[in-house]
Design a protein around this motif. Structure first.
Motif, PDB file in Angstrom:
ATOM      1  N   TYR A  87       0.815  -1.056  -0.221  1.00 25.23           N
ATOM      2  CA  TYR A  87       0.187  -0.463  -0.084  1.00 25.23           C
ATOM      3  C   TYR A  87       0.886   1.297   0.224  1.00 25.23           C
ATOM      4  CZ  TYR A  87      -2.939   4.043   0.940  1.00 25.23           C
ATOM      5  OH  TYR A  87      -2.919   5.165   1.586  1.00 25.23           O
ATOM      6  N   LEU A  88       1.511   1.622   0.532  1.00 23.17           N
ATOM      7  CA  LEU A  88       3.170   2.392   1.047  1.00 23.17           C
ATOM      8  C   LEU A  88       3.523   3.033  -0.541  1.00 23.17           C
ATOM      9  CD1 LEU A  88       4.127   1.637   4.640  1.00 23.17           C
ATOM     10  CD2 LEU A  88       2.685   3.717   3.394  1.00 23.17           C
ATOM     11  N   TYR A  89       4.349   1.715  -1.405  1.00 15.85           N
ATOM     12  CA  TYR A  89       4.165   2.248  -2.205  1.00 15.85           C
ATOM     13  C   TYR A  89       3.646   2.099  -3.286  1.00 15.85           C
ATOM     14  CZ  TYR A  89       6.711   0.753  -7.003  1.00 15.85           C
ATOM     15  OH  TYR A  89       7.460   0.571  -7.924  1.00 15.85           O
ATOM     16  N   PHE A  90       2.211   1.620  -3.488  1.00 21.32           N
ATOM     17  CA  PHE A  90       0.896   2.577  -4.611  1.00 21.32           C
ATOM     18  C   PHE A  90       0.296   3.801  -4.136  1.00 21.32           C
ATOM     19  CE2 PHE A  90      -3.562   3.293  -4.933  1.00 21.32           C
ATOM     20  CZ  PHE A  90      -3.388   2.747  -6.494  1.00 21.32           C
ATOM     21  N   ARG A  91       0.665   3.925  -2.751  1.00 20.72           N
ATOM     22  CA  ARG A  91      -0.278   5.322  -2.444  1.00 20.72           C
ATOM     23  C   ARG A  91       1.656   6.706  -2.583  1.00 20.72           C
ATOM     24  NH1 ARG A  91      -0.068   7.182   3.968  1.00 20.72           N
ATOM     25  NH2 ARG A  91       2.397   7.116   3.712  1.00 20.72           N
ATOM     26  N   ASP A  92       3.206   6.263  -2.587  1.00 16.26           N
ATOM     27  CA  ASP A  92       3.952   6.901  -3.074  1.00 16.26           C
ATOM     28  C   ASP A  92       4.241   7.063  -4.725  1.00 16.26           C
ATOM     29  OD1 ASP A  92       4.174   6.864  -0.419  1.00 16.26           O
ATOM     30  OD2 ASP A  92       5.645   6.110  -0.019  1.00 16.26           O
ATOM     31  N   GLN A  94     -11.768   3.371  -2.588  1.00 13.12           N
ATOM     32  CA  GLN A  94     -10.678   2.383  -1.410  1.00 13.12           C
ATOM     33  C   GLN A  94     -11.141   0.859  -1.587  1.00 13.12           C
ATOM     34  OE1 GLN A  94      -8.130   4.045   0.424  1.00 13.12           O
ATOM     35  NE2 GLN A  94      -8.523   5.192  -0.989  1.00 13.12           N
ATOM     36  N   TYR A  95     -12.011   0.277  -2.184  1.00 19.45           N
ATOM     37  CA  TYR A  95     -12.179  -0.862  -2.106  1.00 19.45           C
ATOM     38  C   TYR A  95     -11.380  -1.441  -3.574  1.00 19.45           C
ATOM     39  CZ  TYR A  95     -15.814   0.096  -5.551  1.00 19.45           C
ATOM     40  OH  TYR A  95     -16.748   0.089  -7.115  1.00 19.45           O
ATOM     41  N   MET A  96     -11.504  -0.299  -4.413  1.00 21.41           N
ATOM     42  CA  MET A  96     -10.543  -0.333  -5.695  1.00 21.41           C
ATOM     43  C   MET A  96      -8.937  -0.780  -5.509  1.00 21.41           C
ATOM     44  SD  MET A  96     -12.758   1.234  -8.868  1.00 21.41           S
ATOM     45  CE  MET A  96     -14.392   0.885  -8.991  1.00 21.41           C
ATOM     46  N   ILE A  97      -8.637   0.328  -4.721  1.00 21.76           N
ATOM     47  CA  ILE A  97      -7.629   0.102  -4.451  1.00 21.76           C
ATOM     48  C   ILE A  97      -6.508  -1.310  -3.361  1.00 21.76           C
ATOM     49  CG2 ILE A  97      -5.239   0.670  -3.178  1.00 21.76           C
ATOM     50  CD1 ILE A  97      -6.601   4.495  -2.862  1.00 21.76           C
ATOM     51  N   LEU A 125      -4.694  -4.181  -4.404  1.00 19.16           N
ATOM     52  CA  LEU A 125      -3.494  -4.959  -3.799  1.00 19.16           C
ATOM     53  C   LEU A 125      -3.850  -6.231  -3.198  1.00 19.16           C
ATOM     54  CD1 LEU A 125      -3.417  -1.913  -1.810  1.00 19.16           C
ATOM     55  CD2 LEU A 125      -1.318  -2.874  -3.036  1.00 19.16           C
ATOM     56  N   GLY A 126      -4.556  -6.753  -3.638  1.00 15.05           N
ATOM     57  CA  GLY A 126      -4.977  -8.016  -2.854  1.00 15.05           C
ATOM     58  C   GLY A 126      -5.643  -8.223  -1.898  1.00 15.05           C
ATOM     59  N   ILE A 127      -6.480  -7.485  -1.463  1.00 14.97           N
ATOM     60  CA  ILE A 127      -6.864  -7.632   0.677  1.00 14.97           C
ATOM     61  C   ILE A 127      -7.953  -7.250   0.037  1.00 14.97           C
ATOM     62  CG2 ILE A 127      -4.704  -7.260   1.337  1.00 14.97           C
ATOM     63  CD1 ILE A 127      -4.933  -4.450   1.876  1.00 14.97           C
ATOM     64  N   THR A 128      -8.456  -7.039   1.339  1.00 15.07           N
ATOM     65  CA  THR A 128     -10.148  -6.620   1.815  1.00 15.07           C
ATOM     66  C   THR A 128     -10.025  -5.237   1.583  1.00 15.07           C
ATOM     67  OG1 THR A 128      -9.846  -7.216   4.060  1.00 15.07           O
ATOM     68  CG2 THR A 128     -10.303  -8.864   2.669  1.00 15.07           C
ATOM     69  N   LYS A 129     -11.402  -4.693   1.724  1.00 14.77           N
ATOM     70  CA  LYS A 129     -11.434  -3.401   2.312  1.00 14.77           C
ATOM     71  C   LYS A 129     -11.455  -2.809   3.443  1.00 14.77           C
ATOM     72  CE  LYS A 129     -15.831  -3.331   2.145  1.00 14.77           C
ATOM     73  NZ  LYS A 129     -17.634  -2.115   1.356  1.00 14.77           N
ATOM     74  N   GLU A 130     -11.494  -3.707   4.462  1.00 12.73           N
ATOM     75  CA  GLU A 130     -11.354  -3.906   5.847  1.00 12.73           C
ATOM     76  C   GLU A 130      -9.829  -3.998   5.926  1.00 12.73           C
ATOM     77  OE1 GLU A 130     -15.654  -5.140   4.867  1.00 12.73           O
ATOM     78  OE2 GLU A 130     -13.197  -5.917   4.049  1.00 12.73           O
ATOM     79  N   LEU A 132      -7.327  -3.039   4.539  1.00 10.11           N
ATOM     80  CA  LEU A 132      -7.168  -1.637   4.050  1.00 10.11           C
ATOM     81  C   LEU A 132      -6.922  -0.361   5.298  1.00 10.11           C
ATOM     82  CD1 LEU A 132      -5.922  -0.148   2.100  1.00 10.11           C
ATOM     83  CD2 LEU A 132      -7.304   0.045   0.498  1.00 10.11           C
ATOM     84  N   SER A 133      -8.456  -0.719   5.252  1.00  9.68           N
ATOM     85  CA  SER A 133      -8.902   0.529   6.436  1.00  9.68           C
ATOM     86  C   SER A 133      -7.534  -0.070   7.664  1.00  9.68           C
ATOM     87  CB  SER A 133     -10.509   0.685   7.217  1.00  9.68           C
ATOM     88  OG  SER A 133     -11.171   0.615   5.279  1.00  9.68           O
ATOM     89  N   LYS A 134      -7.844  -0.806   8.356  1.00 12.63           N
ATOM     90  CA  LYS A 134      -6.545  -1.656   9.184  1.00 12.63           C
ATOM     91  C   LYS A 134      -5.486  -0.604   9.160  1.00 12.63           C
ATOM     92  CE  LYS A 134      -7.861  -4.954  11.362  1.00 12.63           C
ATOM     93  NZ  LYS A 134      -7.429  -6.535  11.864  1.00 12.63           N
ATOM     94  N   ILE A 135      -5.285  -0.918   8.463  1.00 14.95           N
ATOM     95  CA  ILE A 135      -3.509  -0.786   7.157  1.00 14.95           C
ATOM     96  C   ILE A 135      -3.371   1.065   7.015  1.00 14.95           C
ATOM     97  CG2 ILE A 135      -1.974  -0.024   5.301  1.00 14.95           C
ATOM     98  CD1 ILE A 135      -2.866  -3.528   4.688  1.00 14.95           C
ATOM     99  N   LYS A 136      -4.764   1.580   6.337  1.00 13.03           N
ATOM    100  CA  LYS A 136      -4.161   3.569   7.200  1.00 13.03           C
ATOM    101  C   LYS A 136      -4.780   3.982   8.405  1.00 13.03           C
ATOM    102  CE  LYS A 136      -6.240   5.258   3.657  1.00 13.03           C
ATOM    103  NZ  LYS A 136      -7.209   5.845   2.516  1.00 13.03           N
ATOM    104  N   SER A 137      -5.057   2.915   9.398  1.00 13.48           N
ATOM    105  CA  SER A 137      -5.174   3.419  10.854  1.00 13.48           C
ATOM    106  C   SER A 137      -4.370   3.377  11.113  1.00 13.48           C
ATOM    107  CB  SER A 137      -6.452   2.582  11.311  1.00 13.48           C
ATOM    108  OG  SER A 137      -7.962   3.102  10.766  1.00 13.48           O
ATOM    109  N   GLN A 138      -3.403   2.256  11.218  1.00 10.53           N
ATOM    110  CA  GLN A 138      -2.375   1.853  11.796  1.00 10.53           C
ATOM    111  C   GLN A 138      -1.201   2.872  11.149  1.00 10.53           C
ATOM    112  OE1 GLN A 138      -0.204  -1.609  10.341  1.00 10.53           O
ATOM    113  NE2 GLN A 138       0.735  -1.752  11.913  1.00 10.53           N
TER     114      GLN A 138
END
Length: 194
Positions: A153-158, A169-172, A176-181, A183-189
């Motif tokens: 995700y960090l690579y994609f964002r950069d 976000q669900y498309m991102i 990335l091959g992960i669930t939107k939930e 991804l939300s957890k990663i972004k919160s972290q």
């Protein structure tokens, strides 16, 4: 809209004479698509290699369970199509759909072949962009194997900050091959780490 962005893009690889530019302009088609329209659908033969003048597209496939898997996004000055279908003129494995109203320069298979004959240096140009796309694809596969979801995700964002702001976000997450939930957890972290 003018095809000036395409000409500028091509000039990064090769120099075209005014006569060659005139030949190119006479052979291509510019088409507008509405948000949600498909450029190609799975099972159809991909008739065009497309350069994005404006807008955003996604390339994806739908598996047997109906799950969507996004392979790539394309924005201004990027290319989009089902390359395998286009080159072999066989049924497409992927869908290409507009995520925004989009304007594309369309190169049909026959037009590409004509351009290779009429402007031989365009064959070198297309070879170079296909080689770069192949290398980028291989690097993405390696990242998928070697990086954590957070690192991906960090690579994609950069690498693609202009894309992240334009798509849900669900498309991102699908890309990335992960669930939107997850991804939300990663972004919160990431927010907590700042």
């Amino acid at each position: 809209m003018t095809i000036q962005p395409l000409l500028k893009y091509i000039s990064n690889y090769i120099d075209l004479t005014p006569n060659e530019i005139a030949i190119l302009e006479s052979k291509i088609t510019v088409r507008k698509y509405l948000k949600g329209q498909y450029i190609v659908q799975q099972g159809d033969i991909c008739k065009y290699e497309c350069f994005v003048l404006s807008g955003c597209t996604k390339t994806f496939y739908v598996d047997k369970e109906g799950q969507e898997h996004i392979l790539m996004f394309s924005i201004e000055d990027w290319w989009t199509s089902d390359m395998g279908s286009f080159i072999t003129q066989t049924p497409a494995d992927f869908n290409v759909q507009c995520l925004e109203n989009s304007e594309l320069v369309m190169f049909s298979y026959d037009v590409i072949e004509d351009l290779y004959r009429d402007i031989p240096k365009l064959e070198r140009f297309f070879r170079q962009i296909i080689e770069r796309a192949f290398v980028a694809s291989q690097k993405r596969i390696v990242r998928n194997f070697s990086l954590s979801a957070k690192e991906q995700y960090l690579y994609f964002r950069d690498q693609y900050p202009l894309i992240e702001q334009r798509i849900p976000q669900y498309m991102i997450a699908s890309y990335l091959g992960i669930t939107k939930e997850f991804l939300s957890k990663i972004k919160s972290q990431l927010i907590l780490e700042q």
